[in-house]
Design an enzyme around this catalytic site. Sequence first.
Site, PDB file in Angstrom:
ATOM      1  N   PHE A 137     -12.766  -0.378  27.052  1.00 16.01           N
ATOM      2  CA  PHE A 137     -12.968  -1.455  28.285  1.00 16.01           C
ATOM      3  C   PHE A 137     -13.681  -0.931  29.260  1.00 16.01           C
ATOM      4  O   PHE A 137     -12.924   0.127  29.758  1.00 16.01           O
ATOM      5  CB  PHE A 137     -11.462  -2.186  28.620  1.00 16.01           C
ATOM      6  CG  PHE A 137     -11.667  -3.246  29.815  1.00 16.01           C
ATOM      7  CD1 PHE A 137     -12.003  -4.415  29.401  1.00 16.01           C
ATOM      8  CD2 PHE A 137     -11.851  -2.915  31.078  1.00 16.01           C
ATOM      9  CE1 PHE A 137     -12.340  -5.414  30.380  1.00 16.01           C
ATOM     10  CE2 PHE A 137     -12.164  -3.833  32.021  1.00 16.01           C
ATOM     11  CZ  PHE A 137     -12.090  -5.129  31.669  1.00 16.01           C
ATOM     12  N   ASP A 222     -14.730   7.614  31.100  1.00 15.72           N
ATOM     13  CA  ASP A 222     -14.266   6.665  32.040  1.00 15.72           C
ATOM     14  C   ASP A 222     -12.946   6.766  32.126  1.00 15.72           C
ATOM     15  O   ASP A 222     -12.060   6.459  31.442  1.00 15.72           O
ATOM     16  CB  ASP A 222     -14.507   5.279  31.201  1.00 15.72           C
ATOM     17  CG  ASP A 222     -14.183   3.943  32.154  1.00 15.72           C
ATOM     18  OD1 ASP A 222     -13.378   4.334  33.208  1.00 15.72           O
ATOM     19  OD2 ASP A 222     -14.245   2.870  31.787  1.00 15.72           O
ATOM     20  N   LYS A 251      -9.871   2.441  40.670  1.00 21.06           N
ATOM     21  CA  LYS A 251      -8.252   1.908  40.621  1.00 21.06           C
ATOM     22  C   LYS A 251      -7.621   2.939  41.670  1.00 21.06           C
ATOM     23  O   LYS A 251      -7.734   2.438  42.651  1.00 21.06           O
ATOM     24  CB  LYS A 251      -7.835   2.178  39.342  1.00 21.06           C
ATOM     25  CG  LYS A 251      -8.308   0.987  38.417  1.00 21.06           C
ATOM     26  CD  LYS A 251      -7.301   1.060  37.067  1.00 21.06           C
ATOM     27  CE  LYS A 251      -7.861  -0.038  35.910  1.00 21.06           C
ATOM     28  NZ  LYS A 251      -7.324  -1.367  36.249  1.00 21.06           N
TER      29      LYS A 251
END
Length: 400
Positions: A137, A222, A251
């Site tokens: 993702f 990532d 985040k």
Amino acid sequence: MTNADILALSDATQLGVYARYPVAFVRGEGARVWDADGKEYLDFFCGLAVTNLGHHHPGVTAAIHAQVDRVLHTSNVYYNEPAARLGQLLTERSFADRVFFSNSGAEANEAAIKCVRRYGANVLGGRYEILTAFGSFHGRTMATLSATAQEKHQAGFQPMLQGFRYVPFGDLEAMRAAVRPETVAILVEPIQGEGGVHVPPDGYLRGLRDLCDERDLLLMLDEVQTGIGRTGRLFAYEHDGIAPDVMTLAKALGGGLPIGAMLATDRVAAALTRGTHGSTFGGNPVSCAAGVAVLEALGAEGLLDHCRRQGERVRERLEALRRRLPLIRDVRGRGLIWGIEIDREARPLVAAALERGLVINVTAERVVRLLPPLTIAAEEIDRGLDVVEDLFESAARGGA
Ligand code: PLP
């Protein structure tokens, strides 16, 4: 407004893209949050791996207040001190020489994709293809969706952007076999978060690094979900003693404010020259001031040790539960990111946990995910896991 008022007003006006629970949180303190009806919860979710230092962290809150009182926004046509300081801290504490600030994880990955493509165009004779992993993702924009090898996210949005090819996660030989003359880079998450908390076999990242070195490819990590202490190290790649060429963060970097970052070595970062990329809000002074406070707090003596110790506590209890309950298929994780794969839909369990005052989450339909704050007390970990145990035992008996 009550939970019900907020829910009705939101559902009347917002797109229905989220599968939401009927609760609005209005206050947080450490590992606890309160909803609009005054009910208290233990937070094992952190707004999806964002509030890694807990809610209302004094250092982060003070840094945000101080910056809000100075200036909110100035533009990247000028310099700003919080962004300068955050860039300094990120490069001092990572492999990277250079940083580009964005506003989200998807945008950080967009920057990384553009940077690597331009490096391929300028330095590697036009190579452009990026290999990514099934179950990955990387975001919801068209380029990051094209990198995200999950049919359920891509459905209805085809055609995808060209230049991505997918390989099974954790399979070094498959990755090696997939490399073609046009391949410029490999992009993976050190632990797949949204795909169901998949931890690759030992030596996988080291193997990818070696493969990249042999074939003159770039290694892109990532770390939007795994970075900023979540796995018990500031960045997950540190567990493997390797360094990527490009890394993305978002985040938890802003402690709750929106921010993303693409980090790269000088060699690769040089591909993005003046005018080739940018963002109005990227490097926003308030988000960056929060980021500086987050990194300073994470540098404090013992916090990452504490996270690793609590992670071992979680591992022991979940493993014991798995041995007792056949409905649990697998338990995976590291530090304070954990997935419990079960033999059925996990959403009813997560809803039942919310009823019991515990905020947890479901990913990949059958995986219950735990993401408690790194600052969580041992007693709070035990309290949350007591609820998890109860719920699983009741589900095994045929209850909720
Ligand atoms: N990359 C990873 C590994 C993620 O987990 C996420 C979000 O969950 C993203 C990228 C996208 O981040 P954002 O939602 O901030 O765009």
